[in-house]
Structure formats: C-alpha cells, structure tokens
Design a protein around this motif. Structure first.
Motif, PDB file in Angstrom:
ATOM      1  N   ASN A 279      -7.825  13.860  -6.329  1.00  0.00           N
ATOM      2  CA  ASN A 279      -7.981  12.406  -6.413  1.00  0.00           C
ATOM      3  C   ASN A 279      -9.313  11.914  -5.861  1.00  0.00           C
ATOM      4  N   ASP A 280      -9.767  12.504  -4.751  1.00  0.00           N
ATOM      5  CA  ASP A 280     -10.976  12.025  -4.087  1.00  0.00           C
ATOM      6  C   ASP A 280     -12.233  12.784  -4.509  1.00  0.00           C
ATOM      7  N   TYR A 281     -12.134  13.521  -5.594  1.00  0.00           N
ATOM      8  CA  TYR A 281     -13.288  14.215  -6.156  1.00  0.00           C
ATOM      9  C   TYR A 281     -13.911  13.334  -7.246  1.00  0.00           C
ATOM     10  N   PRO A 282     -15.212  13.485  -7.528  1.00  0.00           N
ATOM     11  CA  PRO A 282     -15.842  12.622  -8.533  1.00  0.00           C
ATOM     12  C   PRO A 282     -15.294  12.893  -9.927  1.00  0.00           C
ATOM     13  N   VAL A 283     -15.052  11.832 -10.682  1.00  0.00           N
ATOM     14  CA  VAL A 283     -14.608  11.999 -12.061  1.00  0.00           C
ATOM     15  C   VAL A 283     -15.754  12.590 -12.886  1.00  0.00           C
ATOM     16  N   VAL A 284     -15.435  13.521 -13.756  1.00  0.00           N
ATOM     17  CA  VAL A 284     -16.421  14.132 -14.657  1.00  0.00           C
ATOM     18  C   VAL A 284     -15.847  14.121 -16.068  1.00  0.00           C
ATOM     19  N   GLY A 285     -16.636  14.615 -17.017  1.00  0.00           N
ATOM     20  CA  GLY A 285     -16.191  14.578 -18.400  1.00  0.00           C
ATOM     21  C   GLY A 285     -16.193  13.174 -18.963  1.00  0.00           C
ATOM     22  N   VAL A 286     -16.980  12.283 -18.354  1.00  0.00           N
ATOM     23  CA  VAL A 286     -17.049  10.884 -18.763  1.00  0.00           C
ATOM     24  C   VAL A 286     -18.425  10.612 -19.356  1.00  0.00           C
ATOM     25  N   SER A 287     -18.465  10.097 -20.558  1.00  0.00           N
ATOM     26  CA  SER A 287     -19.732   9.823 -21.229  1.00  0.00           C
ATOM     27  C   SER A 287     -20.367   8.545 -20.685  1.00  0.00           C
ATOM     28  N   TRP A 288     -21.619   8.322 -21.069  1.00  0.00           N
ATOM     29  CA  TRP A 288     -22.314   7.083 -20.711  1.00  0.00           C
ATOM     30  C   TRP A 288     -21.562   5.886 -21.288  1.00  0.00           C
ATOM     31  N   GLU A 289     -21.020   6.039 -22.496  1.00  0.00           N
ATOM     32  CA  GLU A 289     -20.274   4.958 -23.139  1.00  0.00           C
ATOM     33  C   GLU A 289     -18.998   4.645 -22.367  1.00  0.00           C
ATOM     34  N   SER A 372     -17.284  18.654  -4.767  1.00  0.00           N
ATOM     35  CA  SER A 372     -16.661  18.480  -3.456  1.00  0.00           C
ATOM     36  C   SER A 372     -16.076  17.078  -3.382  1.00  0.00           C
ATOM     37  N   LYS A 373     -15.194  16.858  -2.428  1.00  0.00           N
ATOM     38  CA  LYS A 373     -14.719  15.505  -2.191  1.00  0.00           C
ATOM     39  C   LYS A 373     -15.906  14.586  -1.931  1.00  0.00           C
ATOM     40  N   VAL A 374     -15.839  13.389  -2.462  1.00  0.00           N
ATOM     41  CA  VAL A 374     -16.948  12.455  -2.233  1.00  0.00           C
ATOM     42  C   VAL A 374     -17.047  12.164  -0.741  1.00  0.00           C
ATOM     43  N   GLY A 375     -18.254  12.044  -0.241  1.00  0.00           N
ATOM     44  CA  GLY A 375     -18.461  11.740   1.171  1.00  0.00           C
ATOM     45  C   GLY A 375     -18.322  12.936   2.084  1.00  0.00           C
ATOM     46  N   THR A 376     -18.316  14.144   1.533  1.00  0.00           N
ATOM     47  CA  THR A 376     -18.205  15.339   2.368  1.00  0.00           C
ATOM     48  C   THR A 376     -19.454  15.526   3.224  1.00  0.00           C
ATOM     49  N   TYR A 377     -20.617  15.244   2.651  1.00  0.00           N
ATOM     50  CA  TYR A 377     -21.887  15.422   3.357  1.00  0.00           C
ATOM     51  C   TYR A 377     -22.357  14.082   3.921  1.00  0.00           C
ATOM     52  N   SER A 378     -23.296  14.123   4.809  1.00  0.00           N
ATOM     53  CA  SER A 378     -23.760  12.907   5.493  1.00  0.00           C
ATOM     54  C   SER A 378     -24.448  11.962   4.512  1.00  0.00           C
ATOM     55  N   PRO A 379     -24.332  10.642   4.744  1.00  0.00           N
ATOM     56  CA  PRO A 379     -24.997   9.676   3.871  1.00  0.00           C
ATOM     57  C   PRO A 379     -26.483   9.586   4.177  1.00  0.00           C
ATOM     58  N   ASN A 380     -27.229   8.953   3.264  1.00  0.00           N
ATOM     59  CA  ASN A 380     -28.639   8.710   3.553  1.00  0.00           C
ATOM     60  C   ASN A 380     -28.774   7.457   4.415  1.00  0.00           C
ATOM     61  N   ASP A 381     -29.978   7.031   4.671  1.00  0.00           N
ATOM     62  CA  ASP A 381     -30.205   5.912   5.595  1.00  0.00           C
ATOM     63  C   ASP A 381     -29.678   4.581   5.069  1.00  0.00           C
ATOM     64  N   PHE A 382     -29.381   4.511   3.769  1.00  0.00           N
ATOM     65  CA  PHE A 382     -28.777   3.300   3.208  1.00  0.00           C
ATOM     66  C   PHE A 382     -27.253   3.354   3.250  1.00  0.00           C
ATOM     67  N   GLY A 383     -26.693   4.465   3.744  1.00  0.00           N
ATOM     68  CA  GLY A 383     -25.239   4.594   3.807  1.00  0.00           C
ATOM     69  C   GLY A 383     -24.613   5.081   2.518  1.00  0.00           C
ATOM     70  N   LEU A 384     -25.406   5.711   1.642  1.00  0.00           N
ATOM     71  CA  LEU A 384     -24.923   6.191   0.349  1.00  0.00           C
ATOM     72  C   LEU A 384     -24.686   7.696   0.399  1.00  0.00           C
TER      73      LEU A 384
END
Length: 478
Positions: A279-289, A372-384
């Motif tokens: 559930n907390d992993y990034p969705v893939v297989g999704v087109s630009w459309e 990986s689960k989103v947010g597993t690694y440290s964010p950048n200076d903007f918090g992303l």
C-alpha cells in the motif's frame, strides 16, 4: 443660459453612451483609493509541502563525454507551489480506482435496466427545479443487502477469471471521463472571437476569417471501445477550448513482465498493486495520461468536499520539468542530486541516500530489491522524499531535443497535446529522477529523460503539485 443648457444636454447624451458620474455620495468624486478585494489564507494541502518561489541553474553545468552530456545550464525562475512530499502510493491510487468503480455502479443502480433507483442520481434541487444530472454520493451502495436488481448492477463491474476462477474487477470497464479547459490557448490573442482584438497593428487590416483550432474529444462506441479524436475546425466559441478525455485508469500490472525479459517477476504482476503489503509503495504501471486523469479527479474530489458554490482552488497537476528540478535540487544550483555532494551515499559510513542500483546486477546493496516504501530515505532540504531513485516521475512537459531553447526563463513549460494522428515521436513526455533500476548517474536531478505518454512502466510513477494562492513581500532596498 442656452450655452449652459446645451452643455448639460451634451453631457447627458454622452453619459448614456459612455459613462456618467452618479450614484452614492462616496462614488461622486474624490481621491482614488482603490477597490478592496477578498483574499484568504490557503491551508496546507494534505500530504504536501510548500516549495517557495525561487530560481536555479537548470540542467548540467559540466559536460561529461562518457555520458554524452553537454553543459547547458541556464537560469530559470518558478513561482511557489505545493508538492506531494512523497510519490503517489498504491493506496492513494486505489482510492481513485475504487471511486471510478463506485461511480459506474451508481450509474447502473439508477439505470432502469437495473431497477432504476432514482435515489442514486440527482436531477432536481430541493425546490424541484431541474439541475444537471449528477450522482448522489450520499446514497450508500448496498454491498451486503442488495436486492436482485441491485446485485446485478454491482456484479456487472466484476468478472470471474476464466483460468483461476477468481472473482475480480473487470479492469476494462474502469474508464474515467473528464474535461479540461485549455486556458492557455483560449487566452492567446490569435484565438479571440472578436476579430478587432486579434490584431492591434492599425497598419494591418482586421482579420476577416476565424482562426483554426484543434480540440480533443472522446466517446465510447457501441462496442465499448474508447474512441479518441482531435477535431480541427474554425473557431466558433469558448467551448472549442474544452477538451474531453476518457482514460482507463487501472495500472498495467503486466509491466513487471514486459519491462524485463527472461525474469521471474510474476509475483509482482499478481500482488504489487493488489496486496495490502504494498500500500505504501509508489504506484507504477501508470501512463502520463493516467497520471493526468488522477490529478483531475483529485481536484474534483477536493472541490466536492468544500460543498460551496464559487470556491476556487488551483487544480492538482503534474509538475513542470522546471518545477520538478528546482524542487529536487532544493533550489541549490550546486546540487546535482537532492543532497549535497556528488555521490548517492556517504563516503565514510556507506549509508545510501536513495533507492537505485549501486552496482551491476546488485540491486540490494542499498537495502531494496525493487521499489521501497515511500519516505524510506531522508528528505531533501525542502522536505521532499525520493526525488532521486525509487521511481522516475512524470512531468507535464513535452519532450523535444530543443526544449530548453523553446521555453521562457520565467515558469518555463513546453506543452504539446499530441493528436492521435501525430507521429509517435511527438508523444514523448519528460520524466525525471531515475528509479530503483537505474545507476547513480541516471538518478541525478539535473538531467532529463523521456518516455512515450501512453507507456506504462514498472519504474515510472508520479507526484502532483498545486500552484500556491498567495503573495510574498518584496525585498526592500538597503
């Protein structure tokens, strides 16, 4: 006396054509003090962080012959915007898929062919006046205690897998229809309906013919197929800038097999999107459309919750390439990654900053095999989070070899809505950030890659942005 009377009469006649000072005492005259307007503070959108306006040297500043990389950095500036702190997850995208499923069921519950329960569709207001028919989301779907007709309506969006016998969603039916008004094209001087306002040069004649426009439309034929068309015709009015799209929203779960020849990735095809463990992993297989369809639905979903007429919000959308790079580099032109330095890991401790492929054939050195689960690694200076690696991310910007030369240095964006009949190379869109399958070079923040807008990959996802409604104070001279 006659002259005075003639002057007053002339003033009255002219006033009927142009303007005449009249009305309340406050509008009779005096110093110009301005007209007040309404403003409001915008709350932080859920799961987003504010990226303040700023500038960055966009693109690589150093050439690299090994990677055929030219030094073509140029300064650009972008206005403030909200950005998802993580990539869109399977869980969030499932909410979109389920909403589309439920909307189809509600349509059928109101259909006479399935019993025709009028409570699922609103066609009149409280006073009995006709309104544009729309679904009643306050009426719950009878999942458990459905009668025979209701059960047929619910089951109509499911199927029995002929091989496994599993009761599952019929993915082919999950189509989302939406409309987008192209404000950019509608605002262009050449597309004004008033011919006198198209040409300001008084040495030239007023145009006598209406400009030609291109309008996207879509419909479902009798066989259930989505038909997309681009209509080119003479401008008739504002509706010519209203484009209609129908997009099947279900991710391509087979991307895990199609992206990797001779690899056993069937478990990902079966489970990556459907299993709760992802559930907390990034969705893939999704087109630009599909990503654009999600952003449109997300905007509409928020507007529904506001419940008031006239409330305006900036729409959710894909970030422009410039917004994405500025956010990834945290506004620092010296950063080629979302962090300081030229390496995706710490030299002394060997800790990784992102999910990528550290060595040939070695995906797991950074602790992950695929995403990986989103947010597993440290964010950048903007918090992303995950602005490098994990999954590459769609941007709104169309790709062409000379895109940097075509765009402004103020909120740069190159947009091209490819028609179905256009050559396939014109349907390329820029992706950024690299993914879990990429080497360190390809997860850099200052380089661009591209993919075709209808492709669905196991290593491409997306996140949304929204322009901030607000104003900053200017910098005072010292």
């Amino acid at each position: 006396m006659k002259k005075i009377f003639h002057f007053l009469l002339t003033s009255i006649v002219l006033g009927s054509v142009v303007s005449c000072a009249s009305g309340s005492r406050g509008s009779a005259g005096g110093e110009v003090t301005g007209v007040s307007g309404t403003s409001w503070a915008e709350p932080t959108p859920y799961g987003m962080v504010l990226v303040s306006r700023g500038s960055v040297k966009m693109g690589p500043s150093k050439a690299d012959s090994l990677w055929n990389l030219r030094a073509d950095a140029r300064g650009v500036s972008v206005d403030a915007f909200w950005m998802d702190e993580t990539e869109i997850t399977n869980s969030k995208y499932k909410q979109f898929v389920h909403w589309v499923r439920d909307s189809i069921i509600r349509e059928r519950l109101a259909d006479p062919a399935y019993g025709g329960n009028e409570e699922f569709k609103i066609e009149e207001d409280r006073d009995g006046n006709p309104v544009t028919p729309h679904l009643n989301w306050n009426k719950p779907i009878p999942w458990r205690n459905a009668n025979e007709d209701e059960r047929r309506a619910i089951e109509s969006v499911y199927r029995i897998n002929p091989i496994t016998g599993v009761h599952e969603l019929d993915h082919e039916q999950l189509n989302y229809r939406y409309e987008v008004y192209n404000h950019t094209e509608a605002a262009r001087r050449k597309n004004r309906t008033n011919a006198e306002r198209r040409e300001y040069n008084t040495d030239r004649p007023t145009p006598t013919t209406n400009p030609m426009i291109s309008k996207d439309t879509a419909f479902v034929n009798d066989e259930g197929e989505i038909i997309r068309q681009t209509i080119t015709r003479s401008l008739t009015g504002p509706y010519d800038f209203l484009n209609t799209y129908i997009v099947n929203v279900y991710p391509d779960t087979t991307a895990w097999i199609n992206d990797f020849d001779n690899a056993y990735n069937e478990p990902y095809t079966r489970l990556y999107f459907s299993h709760g463990g992802y559930n907390d992993y990034p969705v893939v297989g999704v087109s630009w459309e599909q990503a654009n369809a999600f952003a449109n639905w997300r905007t509409d979903f928020l507007r529904r919750s506001l419940g008031r007429e006239g409330v305006y919000i900036e729409p959710y959308r894909l970030p422009t390439e410039a917004e994405w790079e500025y956010a990834a580099r945290a506004g620092n032109s010296d950063n080629i990654y979302p962090w300081e330095g030229d390496l995706p890991l710490t030299e002394d401790k060997g800790c990784f900053y992102a999910n990528f492929k550290p060595q040939e054939g070695n995906y797991v050195q950074d602790g992950q095999l695929i995403t990986s689960k989103v947010g597993t690694y440290s964010p950048n200076d903007f918090g992303l989070y995950d602005m490098a690696g994990n999954v590459s991310e769609w941007t709104s910007t169309a790709y062409t070899e000379s895109v940097s030369k075509l765009t402004s240095d103020l909120n740069p964006e190159y947009r091209y809505d490819a028609a179905k009949e256009d050559p396939y190379r014109m349907k390329r869109k820029i992706v950024r950030g690299g993914s879990w399958k990429d080497v360190a070079h390809n997860i850099r923040s200052d380089i661009r890659m591209w993919e075709y807008q209808n492709e669905q990959r196991s290593y491409i996802g997306f996140r949304c942005v929204r322009s901030q409604i607000g104003f900053a104070k200017g910098t005072k001279a010292k």
